[in-house]
Design a protein around this motif. Structure first.
Motif, PDB file in Angstrom:
ATOM      1  N   ARG A 217       0.850  -1.130  -0.034  1.00 25.36           N
ATOM      2  CA  ARG A 217       0.002  -0.043  -0.072  1.00 25.36           C
ATOM      3  C   ARG A 217       0.819   1.439   0.057  1.00 25.36           C
ATOM      4  N   ASP A 218       2.194   1.106  -0.209  1.00 23.95           N
ATOM      5  CA  ASP A 218       3.077   2.145  -0.027  1.00 23.95           C
ATOM      6  C   ASP A 218       2.855   3.278  -1.366  1.00 23.95           C
ATOM      7  N   SER A 219       2.906   4.528  -0.989  1.00 21.94           N
ATOM      8  CA  SER A 219       2.694   5.521  -2.252  1.00 21.94           C
ATOM      9  C   SER A 219       3.743   5.336  -3.257  1.00 21.94           C
ATOM     10  N   ASP A 220       4.887   4.892  -3.146  1.00 28.24           N
ATOM     11  CA  ASP A 220       6.030   4.835  -4.099  1.00 28.24           C
ATOM     12  C   ASP A 220       6.016   3.444  -4.978  1.00 28.24           C
ATOM     13  N   PRO A 221       5.699   3.581  -6.245  1.00 24.97           N
ATOM     14  CA  PRO A 221       5.591   2.318  -7.094  1.00 24.97           C
ATOM     15  C   PRO A 221       6.682   1.325  -6.893  1.00 24.97           C
ATOM     16  N   PRO A 222       8.051   1.809  -6.909  1.00 26.25           N
ATOM     17  CA  PRO A 222       9.083   0.606  -6.683  1.00 26.25           C
ATOM     18  C   PRO A 222       9.063  -0.003  -5.370  1.00 26.25           C
ATOM     19  N   VAL A 223       8.584   0.429  -4.135  1.00 18.23           N
ATOM     20  CA  VAL A 223       8.494  -0.124  -3.040  1.00 18.23           C
ATOM     21  C   VAL A 223       7.415  -1.083  -3.298  1.00 18.23           C
ATOM     22  N   ARG A 224       6.329  -0.720  -3.886  1.00 17.98           N
ATOM     23  CA  ARG A 224       5.170  -1.791  -3.847  1.00 17.98           C
ATOM     24  C   ARG A 224       5.536  -2.798  -4.809  1.00 17.98           C
ATOM     25  N   ARG A 225       6.473  -2.508  -5.917  1.00 16.01           N
ATOM     26  CA  ARG A 225       6.978  -3.803  -6.748  1.00 16.01           C
ATOM     27  C   ARG A 225       7.935  -4.720  -6.117  1.00 16.01           C
ATOM     28  N   ALA A 227       8.112  -5.317  -2.949  1.00 20.25           N
ATOM     29  CA  ALA A 227       7.033  -5.919  -2.087  1.00 20.25           C
ATOM     30  C   ALA A 227       6.383  -7.331  -2.820  1.00 20.25           C
ATOM     31  N   ALA A 228       5.736  -6.963  -3.869  1.00 15.06           N
ATOM     32  CA  ALA A 228       4.933  -7.825  -4.721  1.00 15.06           C
ATOM     33  C   ALA A 228       5.769  -9.009  -5.115  1.00 15.06           C
ATOM     34  N   LEU A 229       7.090  -8.840  -5.564  1.00 15.46           N
ATOM     35  CA  LEU A 229       7.785  -9.786  -5.975  1.00 15.46           C
ATOM     36  C   LEU A 229       8.145 -10.676  -4.945  1.00 15.46           C
ATOM     37  N   ALA A 230       8.449 -10.211  -4.044  1.00 14.74           N
ATOM     38  CA  ALA A 230       8.943 -10.877  -2.583  1.00 14.74           C
ATOM     39  C   ALA A 230       7.932 -11.906  -2.148  1.00 14.74           C
ATOM     40  N   LEU A 231       6.707 -11.250  -2.048  1.00 16.32           N
ATOM     41  CA  LEU A 231       5.369 -11.945  -1.508  1.00 16.32           C
ATOM     42  C   LEU A 231       4.970 -12.957  -2.449  1.00 16.32           C
ATOM     43  N   GLY A 232       5.099 -12.728  -3.771  1.00 15.31           N
ATOM     44  CA  GLY A 232       4.402 -13.598  -4.912  1.00 15.31           C
ATOM     45  C   GLY A 232       5.283 -14.904  -5.043  1.00 15.31           C
ATOM     46  N   ARG A 233       6.894 -14.663  -4.633  1.00 13.87           N
ATOM     47  CA  ARG A 233       7.551 -15.868  -4.597  1.00 13.87           C
ATOM     48  C   ARG A 233       7.284 -16.884  -3.422  1.00 13.87           C
ATOM     49  N   GLN A 234       6.752 -16.002  -2.313  1.00 15.80           N
ATOM     50  CA  GLN A 234       6.384 -16.882  -1.206  1.00 15.80           C
ATOM     51  C   GLN A 234       4.946 -17.330  -1.229  1.00 15.80           C
ATOM     52  N   GLY A 235       4.039 -17.161  -2.387  1.00 17.23           N
ATOM     53  CA  GLY A 235       2.943 -17.599  -2.629  1.00 17.23           C
ATOM     54  C   GLY A 235       1.781 -16.862  -2.068  1.00 17.23           C
ATOM     55  N   VAL A 236       2.243 -15.692  -1.733  1.00 18.36           N
ATOM     56  CA  VAL A 236       1.119 -14.760  -1.138  1.00 18.36           C
ATOM     57  C   VAL A 236       0.278 -14.203  -2.081  1.00 18.36           C
ATOM     58  N   ALA A 237      -1.144 -14.630  -2.332  1.00 24.95           N
ATOM     59  CA  ALA A 237      -1.959 -13.955  -3.335  1.00 24.95           C
ATOM     60  C   ALA A 237      -2.119 -12.631  -3.235  1.00 24.95           C
ATOM     61  N   ALA A 238      -1.824 -11.953  -2.076  1.00 23.08           N
ATOM     62  CA  ALA A 238      -2.296 -10.419  -1.906  1.00 23.08           C
ATOM     63  C   ALA A 238      -1.370  -9.590  -2.953  1.00 23.08           C
ATOM     64  N   ALA A 239      -0.432 -10.180  -3.679  1.00 28.47           N
ATOM     65  CA  ALA A 239       0.722  -9.461  -4.595  1.00 28.47           C
ATOM     66  C   ALA A 239       0.056  -9.613  -5.877  1.00 28.47           C
ATOM     67  N   VAL A 240      -0.776 -10.291  -6.162  1.00 26.18           N
ATOM     68  CA  VAL A 240      -1.541 -10.152  -7.465  1.00 26.18           C
ATOM     69  C   VAL A 240      -1.766  -8.876  -8.155  1.00 26.18           C
ATOM     70  N   PRO A 241      -2.624  -8.183  -7.436  1.00 25.51           N
ATOM     71  CA  PRO A 241      -2.727  -6.922  -8.140  1.00 25.51           C
ATOM     72  C   PRO A 241      -1.636  -5.850  -8.568  1.00 25.51           C
ATOM     73  N   THR A 242      -0.756  -6.074  -7.905  1.00 26.04           N
ATOM     74  CA  THR A 242       0.487  -5.126  -8.065  1.00 26.04           C
ATOM     75  C   THR A 242       1.420  -5.888  -9.216  1.00 26.04           C
ATOM     76  N   LEU A 243       1.418  -7.207  -9.235  1.00 26.88           N
ATOM     77  CA  LEU A 243       2.184  -7.930 -10.042  1.00 26.88           C
ATOM     78  C   LEU A 243       1.477  -7.702 -11.509  1.00 26.88           C
ATOM     79  N   VAL A 244       0.127  -7.546 -11.580  1.00 24.97           N
ATOM     80  CA  VAL A 244      -0.567  -7.301 -12.781  1.00 24.97           C
ATOM     81  C   VAL A 244      -0.289  -6.084 -13.292  1.00 24.97           C
ATOM     82  N   SER A 245      -0.170  -5.097 -12.487  1.00 20.03           N
ATOM     83  CA  SER A 245       0.117  -3.652 -12.921  1.00 20.03           C
ATOM     84  C   SER A 245       1.412  -3.586 -13.418  1.00 20.03           C
TER      85      SER A 245
END
Length: 345
Positions: A217-225, A227-245
């Protein structure tokens, strides 16, 4: 009122009251027959004025000028006091961090303390090479404490040294997430990026997933990216919207598509990802390059066979897309999947 009574009522020692008198800062207006100092009510009020100004950090010389010179305005002096106080607090904070780092290293003797102090000095060197050497080759029997590494990660701007710090932190075995968590709340986006990158390197550390999820939920896009890559590799589905973006925006889209493929091993998550990608494909704002990236991302979800429902169905439909480039890419990808299917039979 005699000096002893004034001292009891004001809390100012008799020694200090005599010092004020010697400086001419607060002189008693009278003397008794026996020659003792005798303070009036106005003298006592002046003592309280002096003590109030002392509590702000003014020197006795500055107080004397403030009370005697009508032209002496407080604005410039207060600004100087603010700056001096900020400098002092920064020095004290640095000292506190040093003490905590030494305490975290649990030294058994003063030689151990001195080794950690020397290590901190190297980490604060103006030479990037020396900072990197301090991380990769610390003195014998002086492992770098995780908390010290975490603090250095948050301030390091050299990419090579930063990489060495993250590498060492991930292998330190210490609990540095608490220190890095503070970095994720910094007003400086660069510090937040460093913190998230470091946590991404040790996603299994206690509290890491929670911090990374908050970073989505960070305002900075690189921070979100990051986080999403790390979470996705751990199988956390919450990362999906950011990964699609990321696929849509073309920012680390290849990495994002690969992580989406990993998440799609869960059938329920695969359906969610497919729906999100199809929605972006149909968006009126999606240009040809964006739709090609989305098409390529779909093949990561299709597995190794051409018979899977969902992603492959969409790919087959895209082979007849109005955009010729998209249709060609989809056709090539479907052919690849069909070849894999025949090879696996």
């Amino acid at each position: 009122m005699l000096i002893g009574d004034v001292a009891r009522r004001s809390g100012v020692s008799t020694r200090m009251l005599r010092h004020y008198d010697a400086l001419g800062l607060v002189r008693p207006t009278g003397r008794t027959v026996g020659g003792y100092r005798e303070y009036s009510a106005e003298d006592v009020r002046r003592i309280f004025h002096v003590e109030s100004l002392r509590s702000l950090g003014l020197s006795l010389k500055q107080i004397g000028r403030a009370l005697e010179d009508p032209a002496f305005t407080p604005s410039a002096l207060v600004s100087d006091l603010i700056r001096q106080t900020e400098d002092r607090l920064a020095r004290e904070k640095e000292l506190l961090e040093r003490l905590r780092a030494i305490d975290a290293s649990t030294p058994t003797d003063w030689q151990g303390v001195l080794r950690i102090v020397a290590l901190m000095r190297e980490l604060n060197s103006t030479s990037a090479a020396r900072r990197q050497q301090a991380v990769l080759a610390p003195p014998e029997n002086a492992p770098v404490p995780a908390e010290l590494l975490a603090e250095a990660v948050l301030t390091e701007s050299d990419p090579h040294v930063a990489g060495a710090l993250r590498w060492a932190l991930a292998r330190s075995g210490g609990d540095a997430v608490a220190t890095l968590r503070a970095g994720t709340h910094s007003e400086d986006a660069r510090v937040r990026r460093r913190a998230v990158l470091a946590i991404a390197g040790m996603p299994e550390a206690p509290g890491a997933v929670e911090v990374l999820t908050d970073a989505l939920r960070d305002s900075d896009p690189p921070v979100r990216r990051h986080a999403a890559l790390a979470l996705g590799r751990q199988g956390v589905a919450a990362a999906v919207p950011t990964l699609v973006s990321m696929v849509v925006e073309g920012c680390n889209d290849v990495d994002a598509a690969e992580v989406l493929g990993t998440l799609s091993l869960d059938p329920g998550c695969r359906d969610r990802i497919t729906t999100a990608l199809v929605g972006e494909l149909a968006a009126p704002t999606a240009d040809s390059a964006t739709r090609i990236r989305l098409t390529q991302a779909l093949v990561e979800l299709a597995g190794t066979t051409a018979q899977e429902a969902g992603p492959v169905t969409v790919l087959r439909r895209l082979t007849h897309d109005d955009d010729r480039d998209v249709a060609l890419v989809a056709t090539a990808l479907v052919e690849v999947l069909e070849e894999r299917y025949l090879e696996d039979r």
